[in-house]
Design a protein around this motif. Structure first.
Motif, short mmCIF file in Angstrom:
data_model
loop_
_atom_site.label_atom_id
_atom_site.label_comp_id
_atom_site.label_asym_id
_atom_site.label_seq_id
_atom_site.Cartn_x
_atom_site.Cartn_y
_atom_site.Cartn_z
N LEU A 1 -57.91 -4.71 25.05
CA LEU A 1 -58.24 -5.99 25.67
C LEU A 1 -59.25 -5.81 26.80
O LEU A 1 -60.22 -6.56 26.92
N ASN A 2 -59.05 -4.79 27.64
CA ASN A 2 -60.00 -4.50 28.72
C ASN A 2 -61.36 -4.11 28.16
O ASN A 2 -62.40 -4.51 28.68
N GLY A 3 -61.37 -3.31 27.10
CA GLY A 3 -62.63 -2.91 26.49
C GLY A 3 -63.39 -4.10 25.91
O GLY A 3 -64.61 -4.21 26.07
N LEU A 4 -62.67 -4.99 25.24
CA LEU A 4 -63.32 -6.18 24.68
C LEU A 4 -63.88 -7.08 25.77
O LEU A 4 -64.98 -7.62 25.64
N ALA A 5 -63.13 -7.24 26.86
CA ALA A 5 -63.61 -8.07 27.97
C ALA A 5 -64.84 -7.43 28.60
O ALA A 5 -65.80 -8.12 28.96
N PHE A 6 -64.85 -6.10 28.71
CA PHE A 6 -66.01 -5.42 29.29
C PHE A 6 -67.24 -5.58 28.40
O PHE A 6 -68.33 -5.89 28.88
#
Length: 51
Positions: A9-14
């Motif tokens: 989720l953090n990677g996708l948001a980044f």
């Protein structure tokens, strides 16, 4: 939510923030970068306290 899901989720948001920055949506990308920073710091602090 387990660690893998949080990391994804953090990677996708980044990545969405990078794409938003390149397309000129500076306010949205800034908000996404801030949310990923806060989320990753919270996760890091929780891991430190559990050890």
């Amino acid at each position: 939510m387990n660690d893998l899901q949080k990391d994804v989720l953090n990677g996708l948001a980044f990545i969405t923030g990078v794409i938003g920055f390149m397309s000129g949506e500076f306010i949205l990308s800034s908000a996404l970068f801030a949310s990923t920073t806060v989320a990753s710091n919270i996760n890091a602090n929780r891991k430190k306290r559990q050890d």
